[in-house]
Scaffold this motif. Structure first.
Motif, PDB file in Angstrom:
ATOM      1  N   ALA A 174      20.976 -12.033   9.982  1.00  0.00           N
ATOM      2  CA  ALA A 174      22.195 -12.814   9.767  1.00  0.00           C
ATOM      3  C   ALA A 174      22.071 -13.821   8.637  1.00  0.00           C
ATOM      4  O   ALA A 174      23.035 -14.103   7.951  1.00  0.00           O
ATOM      5  N   GLY A 175      20.914 -14.356   8.438  1.00  0.00           N
ATOM      6  CA  GLY A 175      20.743 -15.349   7.389  1.00  0.00           C
ATOM      7  C   GLY A 175      20.679 -14.744   6.002  1.00  0.00           C
ATOM      8  O   GLY A 175      20.574 -15.448   5.029  1.00  0.00           O
ATOM      9  N   PHE A 210      21.128  -6.470  23.759  1.00  0.00           N
ATOM     10  CA  PHE A 210      20.087  -7.445  23.433  1.00  0.00           C
ATOM     11  C   PHE A 210      19.411  -7.082  22.118  1.00  0.00           C
ATOM     12  O   PHE A 210      19.201  -7.941  21.263  1.00  0.00           O
ATOM     13  N   SER A 211      19.088  -5.801  21.924  1.00  0.00           N
ATOM     14  CA  SER A 211      18.453  -5.361  20.683  1.00  0.00           C
ATOM     15  C   SER A 211      19.361  -5.601  19.490  1.00  0.00           C
ATOM     16  O   SER A 211      18.914  -6.035  18.435  1.00  0.00           O
ATOM     17  N   ALA A 212      20.651  -5.318  19.661  1.00  0.00           N
ATOM     18  CA  ALA A 212      21.605  -5.530  18.571  1.00  0.00           C
ATOM     19  C   ALA A 212      21.705  -7.006  18.217  1.00  0.00           C
ATOM     20  O   ALA A 212      21.750  -7.370  17.044  1.00  0.00           O
ATOM     21  N   ILE A 213      21.735  -7.857  19.232  1.00  0.00           N
ATOM     22  CA  ILE A 213      21.823  -9.294  18.989  1.00  0.00           C
ATOM     23  C   ILE A 213      20.556  -9.795  18.300  1.00  0.00           C
ATOM     24  O   ILE A 213      20.624 -10.547  17.336  1.00  0.00           O
ATOM     25  N   ALA A 214      19.404  -9.357  18.776  1.00  0.00           N
ATOM     26  CA  ALA A 214      18.151  -9.781  18.171  1.00  0.00           C
ATOM     27  C   ALA A 214      18.071  -9.324  16.720  1.00  0.00           C
ATOM     28  O   ALA A 214      17.681 -10.085  15.832  1.00  0.00           O
ATOM     29  N   LEU A 215      18.462  -8.082  16.477  1.00  0.00           N
ATOM     30  CA  LEU A 215      18.460  -7.568  15.120  1.00  0.00           C
ATOM     31  C   LEU A 215      19.429  -8.356  14.253  1.00  0.00           C
ATOM     32  O   LEU A 215      19.122  -8.720  13.127  1.00  0.00           O
ATOM     33  N   ASP A 220      29.895  -8.931  16.265  1.00  0.00           N
ATOM     34  CA  ASP A 220      30.705 -10.125  16.506  1.00  0.00           C
ATOM     35  C   ASP A 220      29.866 -11.273  17.043  1.00  0.00           C
ATOM     36  O   ASP A 220      29.171 -11.134  18.044  1.00  0.00           O
ATOM     37  N   GLY A 221      29.908 -12.399  16.331  1.00  0.00           N
ATOM     38  CA  GLY A 221      29.236 -13.612  16.791  1.00  0.00           C
ATOM     39  C   GLY A 221      27.778 -13.716  16.419  1.00  0.00           C
ATOM     40  O   GLY A 221      27.129 -14.709  16.779  1.00  0.00           O
ATOM     41  N   ILE A 222      27.237 -12.765  15.701  1.00  0.00           N
ATOM     42  CA  ILE A 222      25.813 -12.820  15.365  1.00  0.00           C
ATOM     43  C   ILE A 222      25.511 -14.101  14.596  1.00  0.00           C
ATOM     44  O   ILE A 222      26.140 -14.410  13.585  1.00  0.00           O
ATOM     45  N   ALA A 223      24.542 -14.844  15.113  1.00  0.00           N
ATOM     46  CA  ALA A 223      24.070 -16.116  14.541  1.00  0.00           C
ATOM     47  C   ALA A 223      25.208 -17.109  14.313  1.00  0.00           C
ATOM     48  O   ALA A 223      25.067 -18.037  13.532  1.00  0.00           O
ATOM     49  N   GLY A 224      26.316 -16.898  14.968  1.00  0.00           N
ATOM     50  CA  GLY A 224      27.460 -17.780  14.793  1.00  0.00           C
ATOM     51  C   GLY A 224      28.095 -17.667  13.413  1.00  0.00           C
ATOM     52  O   GLY A 224      28.911 -18.500  13.042  1.00  0.00           O
ATOM     53  N   LEU A 225      27.729 -16.629  12.648  1.00  0.00           N
ATOM     54  CA  LEU A 225      28.187 -16.488  11.272  1.00  0.00           C
ATOM     55  C   LEU A 225      29.126 -15.309  11.044  1.00  0.00           C
ATOM     56  O   LEU A 225      29.877 -15.294  10.081  1.00  0.00           O
ATOM     57  N   TRP A 226      29.068 -14.317  11.890  1.00  0.00           N
ATOM     58  CA  TRP A 226      29.841 -13.100  11.709  1.00  0.00           C
ATOM     59  C   TRP A 226      30.894 -12.982  12.790  1.00  0.00           C
ATOM     60  O   TRP A 226      30.596 -13.124  13.974  1.00  0.00           O
ATOM     61  N   ARG A 227      32.121 -12.687  12.376  1.00  0.00           N
ATOM     62  CA  ARG A 227      33.259 -12.567  13.297  1.00  0.00           C
ATOM     63  C   ARG A 227      34.033 -11.304  12.988  1.00  0.00           C
ATOM     64  O   ARG A 227      34.155 -10.902  11.826  1.00  0.00           O
ATOM     65  N   ILE A 228      34.626 -10.752  14.014  1.00  0.00           N
ATOM     66  CA  ILE A 228      35.526  -9.613  13.833  1.00  0.00           C
ATOM     67  C   ILE A 228      36.741 -10.101  13.045  1.00  0.00           C
ATOM     68  O   ILE A 228      37.295 -11.162  13.340  1.00  0.00           O
ATOM     69  N   ALA A 229      37.147  -9.322  12.040  1.00  0.00           N
ATOM     70  CA  ALA A 229      38.308  -9.670  11.222  1.00  0.00           C
ATOM     71  C   ALA A 229      39.580  -9.404  12.015  1.00  0.00           C
ATOM     72  O   ALA A 229      39.726  -8.366  12.632  1.00  0.00           O
ATOM     73  N   MET A 285      36.018   1.980  12.444  1.00  0.00           N
ATOM     74  CA  MET A 285      34.859   1.093  12.312  1.00  0.00           C
ATOM     75  C   MET A 285      35.347  -0.341  12.143  1.00  0.00           C
ATOM     76  O   MET A 285      36.238  -0.623  11.345  1.00  0.00           O
ATOM     77  N   THR A 286      34.776  -1.246  12.907  1.00  0.00           N
ATOM     78  CA  THR A 286      35.185  -2.647  12.937  1.00  0.00           C
ATOM     79  C   THR A 286      34.848  -3.344  11.623  1.00  0.00           C
ATOM     80  O   THR A 286      33.767  -3.145  11.055  1.00  0.00           O
ATOM     81  N   LEU A 287      35.768  -4.172  11.164  1.00  0.00           N
ATOM     82  CA  LEU A 287      35.564  -4.994   9.971  1.00  0.00           C
ATOM     83  C   LEU A 287      35.272  -6.424  10.386  1.00  0.00           C
ATOM     84  O   LEU A 287      35.797  -6.913  11.390  1.00  0.00           O
ATOM     85  N   TYR A 288      34.405  -7.098   9.605  1.00  0.00           N
ATOM     86  CA  TYR A 288      33.930  -8.436   9.926  1.00  0.00           C
ATOM     87  C   TYR A 288      34.129  -9.395   8.755  1.00  0.00           C
ATOM     88  O   TYR A 288      34.246  -8.986   7.608  1.00  0.00           O
ATOM     89  N   THR A 289      34.086 -10.699   9.065  1.00  0.00           N
ATOM     90  CA  THR A 289      34.060 -11.760   8.066  1.00  0.00           C
ATOM     91  C   THR A 289      32.787 -12.583   8.255  1.00  0.00           C
ATOM     92  O   THR A 289      32.202 -12.602   9.336  1.00  0.00           O
ATOM     93  N   PHE A 290      32.371 -13.269   7.196  1.00  0.00           N
ATOM     94  CA  PHE A 290      31.125 -14.032   7.150  1.00  0.00           C
ATOM     95  C   PHE A 290      31.459 -15.512   6.954  1.00  0.00           C
ATOM     96  O   PHE A 290      32.118 -15.888   5.990  1.00  0.00           O
ATOM     97  N   ALA A 291      30.978 -16.362   7.855  1.00  0.00           N
ATOM     98  CA  ALA A 291      31.313 -17.794   7.832  1.00  0.00           C
ATOM     99  C   ALA A 291      30.818 -18.502   6.575  1.00  0.00           C
ATOM    100  O   ALA A 291      31.381 -19.518   6.175  1.00  0.00           O
ATOM    101  N   ARG A 292      29.788 -17.992   5.921  1.00  0.00           N
ATOM    102  CA  ARG A 292      29.269 -18.650   4.709  1.00  0.00           C
ATOM    103  C   ARG A 292      30.081 -18.323   3.466  1.00  0.00           C
ATOM    104  O   ARG A 292      29.885 -18.933   2.423  1.00  0.00           O
ATOM    105  N   ASP A 293      30.986 -17.342   3.579  1.00  0.00           N
ATOM    106  CA  ASP A 293      31.848 -17.028   2.446  1.00  0.00           C
ATOM    107  C   ASP A 293      32.854 -18.142   2.234  1.00  0.00           C
ATOM    108  O   ASP A 293      33.178 -18.892   3.156  1.00  0.00           O
ATOM    109  N   GLU A 294      33.335 -18.235   1.012  1.00  0.00           N
ATOM    110  CA  GLU A 294      34.418 -19.148   0.675  1.00  0.00           C
ATOM    111  C   GLU A 294      35.656 -18.300   0.428  1.00  0.00           C
ATOM    112  O   GLU A 294      35.540 -17.089   0.201  1.00  0.00           O
ATOM    113  N   PRO A 295      36.837 -18.894   0.446  1.00  0.00           N
ATOM    114  CA  PRO A 295      38.027 -18.094   0.166  1.00  0.00           C
ATOM    115  C   PRO A 295      37.894 -17.363  -1.180  1.00  0.00           C
ATOM    116  O   PRO A 295      37.569 -17.981  -2.192  1.00  0.00           O
TER     117      PRO A 295
END
Length: 128
Positions: A14-15, A4-9, A118-127, A47-57
């Motif tokens: 996330a923005g 819960f703390s990780a999600i809240a943080l 993974d899934g924070i604010a619907g913007l970050w995903r595991i690569a 260590m897990t790598l992530y992608t950001f939904a607001r990025d462009e190719p």
């Protein structure tokens, strides 16, 4: 409670606003060749790598405070990694990308194998 703390943080940062909860400083991420762990990408240390939904190719949109919390996975120019490409960020950092998506490490993952970003604010995903 930790989840819960990780999600809240994560929702807080996330923005990529000027406010962030980590007392992080922007430091270079040591390059380690990525590995596939099951169905996702990690550094060689796990260590897990992530992608950001607001990025462009081939274009990162995570700078300043965002990049302090979601550190770009920086390139070692002496390395070649099959399946990854290099993008140049506006801040001059060379960053690894998978299928054009810039790769990041999350400050909330503190030990290998964690996937708490993974899934924070619907913007970050595991690569993958």
């Amino acid at each position: 409670m930790k989840l819960f703390s990780a999600i809240a943080l994560g929702l807080f940062v996330a923005g990529c606003s000027d406010a962030y909860a980590f007392e992080a400083t922007q430091v270079a991420v040591k390059f380690t060749p990525p590995a596939t762990t099951g169905t996702h990408l990690t550094t060689a240390e796990g260590m897990t790598l992530y992608t950001f939904a607001r990025d462009e190719p081939h274009l990162s949109h995570c700078y300043d405070n965002c990049a302090r919390t979601w550190q770009p996975y920086q390139v070692d120019f002496n390395a070649e990694v099959d399946g990854l490409t290099i993008i140049m960020r506006h801040d001059g950092i060379a960053q690894w990308a998978k299928d054009g998506a810039p790769l990041y490490l999350w400050a909330g993952d503190v030990v290998p194998g964690q996937k708490t970003g993974d899934g924070i604010a619907g913007l970050w995903r595991i690569a993958e």
